[in-house]
Design an enzyme around this catalytic site. Structure first.
Site: not given
Length: 325
Positions: A98-99, A146-147, A164, A170, A256
């Site tokens: 996904k990166d 997206r989230r 981040r 996190r 992004c």
């Protein structure tokens, strides 16, 4: 980055980021690669000899106080590693799929996609079990556009805060009360042995994750694409699903700055795909689903990619400027 000695015959030098999650992922692949080269995967000295792991710090790792879209996009997690690959300082790279940007530098390719971990997003909080249970105006921490958009589509009252940092950072911010809840990739939590921290998992068909989430990408130079050790890492099912999801990413010119979700799965011999893009504020959602028969005599990979490209193009035509920040 210090210069690396040239690879010895039969040696594969592996490049990866230095985060705990990246090292866990790369370490798993390092043992697989070493085994394919004839080494004992349980003998760490032997593994390191034939498949040494080289840590490369990326711009995305260094800049932790801003969203990726503000400093150049998701390619900042791969740029320095790809430069080392092109220069011949490493022989392959292990990335979170996904990166990976939709387009790769000339001369490089995603040569193998190993078996995928669970692709779902995980909901973590200091109390409630689900996003729907959060109190009015609760703080949701995420660095993912997206989230953010998907959460605001479901709960427009939420106060989404930029959060981040690596997984441990996190989780510490959640525990310290900087957010009432956070969203993370379940695959990463599982790879770190933190799956028990999760309150609930989000249905990937209702809320599609990032294209390729839960999968790893083994990136090599084009000339090395079909070496035997590369081929040994491939999972056909995961490769097809990821090809469809990344086809959608390509059609949507995903970066992004565009909230994109895509989820593919095989069912009764056909490939199913759901693609959605949202306005960054979550007020509008554009969503399409489709399927493609995976026939042995056809080119399954091309069929999968074409499915993603076609659904992504429809979503892009409907969403237009609304889905770009």
């Amino acid at each position: 980055m210090p210069s690396q000695p040239p690879a010895r015959p039969g040696q594969v030098r592996i490049g990866a980021r230095g985060s705990k999650l990246s090292l866990a992922q790369a370490g798993h692949m390092q043992r697989r690669i070493a085994a394919a080269l004839g080494a004992d995967p349980e003998n760490l000295a032997e593994v390191e000899k034939v498949a040494p792991l080289i840590v490369i710090t990326t711009t995305g790792d260094r800049v932790q106080d801003r969203r990726l879209l503000e400093i150049g996009g998701k390619g900042l997690f791969t740029k320095e590693i790809e430069e080392a690959l092109i220069a011949g300082r490493i022989d392959c790279a292990v990335h979170s799929m996904k990166d990976m940007p939709a387009l790769l530098p000339d001369g490089l390719c995603i040569a193998a996609v190993p078996e995928r971990e669970d692709p779902r997003d995980a909901f973590l909080s200091r109390g409630v079990e689900r996003l729907e249970d959060l109190p009015q105006g609760a703080k949701l921490g995420t660095a993912s556009l997206r989230r953010q958009a998907q959460s605001l589509y479901r709960r427009p009252d939420l106060d989404v805060q930029m959060l981040r940092g690596n997984v441990d950072t996190r989780l510490a911010k959640l525990a310290a009360g900087e957010a009432d809840a956070i969203l993370l990739a379940y695959a990463g939590l599982r790879r770190l042995g933190l799956g028990d921290q999760v309150k609930s998992l989000i249905d990937p068909r209702e809320v599609p994750p990032a294209p390729g989430q839960g999968a790893l990408a083994i990136e090599t130079r084009e000339a090395d694409r079909d070496l035997p050790w590369v081929a040994s890492l491939r999972c056909e099912t995961t490769t097809l699903c990821v090809a469809a999801e990344r086809g959608a990413l390509t059609a949507l010119e995903g970066s992004c700055k565009t909230p994109i979700g895509a989820h593919a799965w095989l069912e009764d011999g056909s490939l199913q795909l759901i693609v959605e893009a949202l306005s960054p504020d979550g007020r509008q959602r554009f969503r399409h689903a489709g399927s493609a028969e995976i026939a042995p005599q056809a080119d399954p990979l091309a069929s999968a990619r074409d499915l993603g490209l076609s659904l992504g193009a429809v979503v892009k035509a409907e969403g237009g400027d609304a889905i770009v920040l």
